[in-house]
Design a protein around this motif. Sequence first.
Motif, mmCIF file in Angstrom:
data_model
loop_
_atom_site.group_PDB
_atom_site.id
_atom_site.type_symbol
_atom_site.label_atom_id
_atom_site.label_comp_id
_atom_site.label_asym_id
_atom_site.label_seq_id
_atom_site.Cartn_x
_atom_site.Cartn_y
_atom_site.Cartn_z
ATOM 1 N N GLY A 40 -39.060 7.997 28.619
ATOM 2 C CA GLY A 40 -40.318 7.456 28.339
ATOM 3 C C GLY A 40 -40.322 5.897 28.926
ATOM 4 O O GLY A 40 -39.780 5.193 28.202
ATOM 5 N N ASP A 65 -38.659 9.447 33.321
ATOM 6 C CA ASP A 65 -40.028 9.629 32.970
ATOM 7 C C ASP A 65 -40.455 10.828 33.532
ATOM 8 O O ASP A 65 -40.017 11.201 34.813
ATOM 9 C CB ASP A 65 -40.850 8.427 33.525
ATOM 10 N N ASN A 66 -41.479 11.726 33.166
ATOM 11 C CA ASN A 66 -41.990 12.897 33.719
ATOM 12 C C ASN A 66 -43.176 12.497 34.588
ATOM 13 O O ASN A 66 -43.724 13.528 35.337
ATOM 14 C CB ASN A 66 -42.221 13.936 32.644
ATOM 15 N N VAL A 74 -41.878 7.535 24.151
ATOM 16 C CA VAL A 74 -42.749 8.070 24.694
ATOM 17 C C VAL A 74 -43.803 7.782 23.895
ATOM 18 O O VAL A 74 -43.801 7.227 22.914
ATOM 19 C CB VAL A 74 -42.810 9.659 25.017
ATOM 20 N N THR A 122 -43.007 5.004 17.769
ATOM 21 C CA THR A 122 -43.702 4.988 16.198
ATOM 22 C C THR A 122 -44.251 6.368 15.961
ATOM 23 O O THR A 122 -45.288 6.691 16.545
ATOM 24 C CB THR A 122 -44.872 3.959 16.292
ATOM 25 N N CYS A 159 -51.527 -0.626 19.599
ATOM 26 C CA CYS A 159 -50.590 -0.305 18.297
ATOM 27 C C CYS A 159 -51.423 -0.470 17.288
ATOM 28 O O CYS A 159 -51.343 0.541 16.330
ATOM 29 C CB CYS A 159 -49.444 -1.368 18.466
ATOM 30 N N THR A 193 -47.419 7.808 21.398
ATOM 31 C CA THR A 193 -47.667 8.661 20.014
ATOM 32 C C THR A 193 -49.120 7.917 19.977
ATOM 33 O O THR A 193 -49.567 7.596 19.053
ATOM 34 C CB THR A 193 -47.057 8.367 19.131
ATOM 35 N N GLU A 249 -46.738 -6.884 23.532
ATOM 36 C CA GLU A 249 -46.935 -6.901 25.068
ATOM 37 C C GLU A 249 -47.348 -8.287 25.474
ATOM 38 O O GLU A 249 -48.051 -9.211 24.546
ATOM 39 C CB GLU A 249 -48.117 -6.097 25.202
ATOM 40 N N LYS A 280 -44.627 7.048 38.797
ATOM 41 C CA LYS A 280 -43.916 5.999 38.034
ATOM 42 C C LYS A 280 -42.372 5.786 38.596
ATOM 43 O O LYS A 280 -41.894 4.933 38.828
ATOM 44 C CB LYS A 280 -43.935 6.057 36.833
ATOM 45 N N GLU A 314 -39.914 -0.470 17.104
ATOM 46 C CA GLU A 314 -39.861 -1.619 18.112
ATOM 47 C C GLU A 314 -40.908 -2.293 17.613
ATOM 48 O O GLU A 314 -42.205 -1.965 17.183
ATOM 49 C CB GLU A 314 -40.208 -0.795 19.382
ATOM 50 N N ARG A 350 -55.893 -0.406 26.487
ATOM 51 C CA ARG A 350 -55.932 0.578 25.410
ATOM 52 C C ARG A 350 -56.668 -0.165 24.165
ATOM 53 O O ARG A 350 -56.336 -0.879 23.729
ATOM 54 C CB ARG A 350 -54.599 1.181 25.083
ATOM 55 N N LYS A 388 -53.949 2.357 16.049
ATOM 56 C CA LYS A 388 -53.607 3.637 15.985
ATOM 57 C C LYS A 388 -52.506 3.578 14.755
ATOM 58 O O LYS A 388 -52.489 4.750 13.814
ATOM 59 C CB LYS A 388 -52.967 4.351 17.145
ATOM 60 N N GLY A 408 -42.916 3.409 29.383
ATOM 61 C CA GLY A 408 -44.064 2.588 29.164
ATOM 62 C C GLY A 408 -43.553 0.988 28.934
ATOM 63 O O GLY A 408 -42.518 0.629 29.151
ATOM 64 N N TYR A 409 -44.568 0.583 28.200
ATOM 65 C CA TYR A 409 -44.262 -0.667 27.859
ATOM 66 C C TYR A 409 -42.818 -0.854 26.848
ATOM 67 O O TYR A 409 -42.383 -1.933 27.265
ATOM 68 C CB TYR A 409 -45.464 -1.216 26.983
ATOM 69 N N VAL A 410 -42.709 0.078 26.242
ATOM 70 C CA VAL A 410 -41.570 0.146 25.303
ATOM 71 C C VAL A 410 -40.405 0.164 25.954
ATOM 72 O O VAL A 410 -39.424 -0.344 26.122
ATOM 73 C CB VAL A 410 -42.044 0.779 23.854
HETATM 74 P P1 NAD Z 1 -46.735 4.147 27.350
HETATM 75 O O1 NAD Z 1 -47.871 5.182 27.402
HETATM 76 O O2 NAD Z 1 -46.794 2.960 27.913
HETATM 77 O O3 NAD Z 1 -45.552 4.985 27.783
HETATM 78 C C1 NAD Z 1 -44.964 6.258 27.484
HETATM 79 C C2 NAD Z 1 -44.307 7.031 28.630
HETATM 80 O O4 NAD Z 1 -43.743 8.058 28.392
HETATM 81 C C3 NAD Z 1 -45.204 7.115 30.039
HETATM 82 O O5 NAD Z 1 -44.516 6.518 30.813
HETATM 83 C C4 NAD Z 1 -45.110 8.591 30.050
HETATM 84 O O6 NAD Z 1 -45.093 8.851 31.386
HETATM 85 C C5 NAD Z 1 -43.686 8.893 29.385
HETATM 86 N N1 NAD Z 1 -43.849 10.312 28.905
HETATM 87 C C6 NAD Z 1 -44.656 10.973 28.270
HETATM 88 N N2 NAD Z 1 -43.926 12.497 28.227
HETATM 89 C C7 NAD Z 1 -43.033 12.265 28.678
HETATM 90 C C8 NAD Z 1 -41.914 13.184 28.712
HETATM 91 N N3 NAD Z 1 -41.931 14.586 28.255
HETATM 92 N N4 NAD Z 1 -40.838 13.120 29.206
HETATM 93 C C9 NAD Z 1 -40.567 11.778 29.875
HETATM 94 N N5 NAD Z 1 -41.410 10.776 29.796
HETATM 95 C C10 NAD Z 1 -42.667 10.978 29.336
HETATM 96 O O7 NAD Z 1 -46.330 4.003 25.797
HETATM 97 P P2 NAD Z 1 -45.831 2.707 24.893
HETATM 98 O O8 NAD Z 1 -46.847 1.629 24.909
HETATM 99 O O9 NAD Z 1 -44.477 2.423 25.629
HETATM 100 O O10 NAD Z 1 -45.680 3.096 23.506
HETATM 101 C C11 NAD Z 1 -44.294 4.091 23.178
HETATM 102 C C12 NAD Z 1 -44.005 4.123 21.647
HETATM 103 O O11 NAD Z 1 -43.765 3.014 21.202
HETATM 104 C C13 NAD Z 1 -45.398 4.580 21.052
HETATM 105 O O12 NAD Z 1 -45.138 5.367 20.039
HETATM 106 C C14 NAD Z 1 -46.178 3.225 20.594
HETATM 107 O O13 NAD Z 1 -46.615 3.191 19.198
HETATM 108 C C15 NAD Z 1 -44.591 2.254 20.259
HETATM 109 N N6 NAD Z 1 -44.755 0.967 20.372
HETATM 110 C C16 NAD Z 1 -45.522 0.341 21.454
HETATM 111 C C17 NAD Z 1 -45.483 -0.903 21.800
HETATM 112 C C18 NAD Z 1 -46.387 -1.622 22.508
HETATM 113 O O14 NAD Z 1 -46.405 -2.941 22.460
HETATM 114 N N7 NAD Z 1 -47.005 -0.878 23.613
HETATM 115 C C19 NAD Z 1 -44.927 -1.937 20.548
HETATM 116 C C20 NAD Z 1 -44.106 -1.294 19.440
HETATM 117 C C21 NAD Z 1 -44.208 0.302 19.572
#
Ligand code: NAD
Length: 459
Positions: free
Chosen positions: A7, A30-31, A84, A122, A289, A86, A172, A35, A168, A356, A292, A9-11
């Motif tokens: 995964g 990442d799937n 990934v 999370t 965050c 949530t 952001e 990306k 985490e 979001r 949710k 994403g931002y994290v």
């Molecule tokens: P995001 O949506 O930005 O990224 C998730 C990534 O996972 C995407 O790139 C998606 O393509 C990938 N993905 C989904 N299913 C997959 C799979 N089966 N195989 C491989 N890749 C897959 O999410 P995020 O904002 O990075 O958040 C991730 C987690 O961290 C969440 O649980 C969030 O609550 C938590 N978190 C986020 C932040 C934040 O500021 N964004 C801070 C702390 C914790």
Amino acid sequence: MRVCVIGTGYVGLVTGVCLAHIGHHVICVDNNEEKVKLMKAGQSPIFEPGLSDLMQSCIQEGQIEFTTDLGAGVTHGEVLFIAVGTPPLPTGESDTRYVEAVARGIGSHLDGGYKVIVNKSTVPIGSGDWVRMIVMDGVAERQAAMVPSGGVATAPNDTEFDVVSNPEFLREGSAMFDTFNPDRIVLGSTSPRAIAAMKELYAPIVSRQFANDKSAPTVPVVVTDISSAEMVKYASNAFLATKISFINEVANICDRVGADVTQVAKGIGLDSRIGSKFLQAGIGWGGSCFPKDVSALIHTADDYGYEAQLLKAAVSVNQRQRLITIEKLQQVLKILKGKTVGLLGLTFKPDTDDMRDAPALDLIEQLTRLGTKVKAYDPLVSQTGMRHGLSNVIVETDPERLADGCDALVLVTDWEQFRTLDYAKMSTLMNHPVIIDGRNFLDQAALEGLGFRYVGIGR
Ligand code: NAD
């Protein structure tokens, strides 16, 4: 160490790049093929200050790779991060289907060596054991597929792993800084072997080798059981969200009694028991965050027969606060039907492209419902042409075009650039020089000096 982050994403991407930078060899999975293609070409799919440059240097040094192949990542990693999304379900609980898919996938690729599987997503309290179970299901499914029909599957013997919760806390907009300069690292596990591996992984960060202030005391590492680590994450976000709702409640009372919430916040924030952070009144919390995570904690409490009254109140104060700028627009402009309102900022906070659950989305929806034409300018969204599925809003390319023909401006996001716009010129382009400062961010006296009618929150 060899690390796999699933995964990006931002994290996940920030974690992968930072771990690569401190010397680990990282494979990010990442799937999303688009990306992965971008990242392989050295381009970050998200905006985060400092991320692209560090990512490119890690690629050049051969410290990080990107793939869609989960099997390759699992085989490579001694430590496997699940990062990934949530997202929230309509009921408020977390949608854990992406975590489930990854855990199952990890199980189906476990290859014999000991692995530490780390929940960085999370996830609801209790997910540690659930992830273990799903990984084992993945192992069993692979074994069943390998047994000839009519045969009997042997007990899995190549599945030595532990699950660790490592929530985490990055923000952001300052995610790289936060990763290299954390307030604490939380590790939830009862396995000494897994905790030792995690401490080795984070040693350069704990010792402040990559910190801005290298002489700062070492980073506290809080080791807990899995559920407590999961709860630390929810409780942290719930506390911060409640603190913002608290100051917004105070701001609304200030508005009525004629006090200034910015002075009140200063006065109470200097109390060391309270602290000054998260006491900025405004249009409420949003983003990917807080909403949710608070909802998920309320939902978990409900599941156990407990009504989380304080958290529910924090949410309802926030829902009302989201629309406070509309009340203020109505007080000044009276009828909003047929008026044009310009939003300064769209993203849920500055220095991110994340939309979001951004308060701007609620504003656009409500203003449109009231018959108002909505325009917006955002330093990032306007420049990159990203529209994030926005509708009912005209995204302008510069602040003057935004101001042109507006009956009022609303500051939604406190981008630093908004302090120094050419408000003198903008006021001449507007039908009415009215500005609702949804973040108490702008210089009231200077704007009033330019002829603006300035309205803040709780002032
Ligand atoms: P995001 O949506 O930005 O990224 C998730 C990534 O996972 C995407 O790139 C998606 O393509 C990938 N993905 C989904 N299913 C997959 C799979 N089966 N195989 C491989 N890749 C897959 O999410 P995020 O904002 O990075 O958040 C991730 C987690 O961290 C969440 O649980 C969030 O609550 C938590 N978190 C986020 C932040 C934040 O500021 N964004 C801070 C702390 C914790």
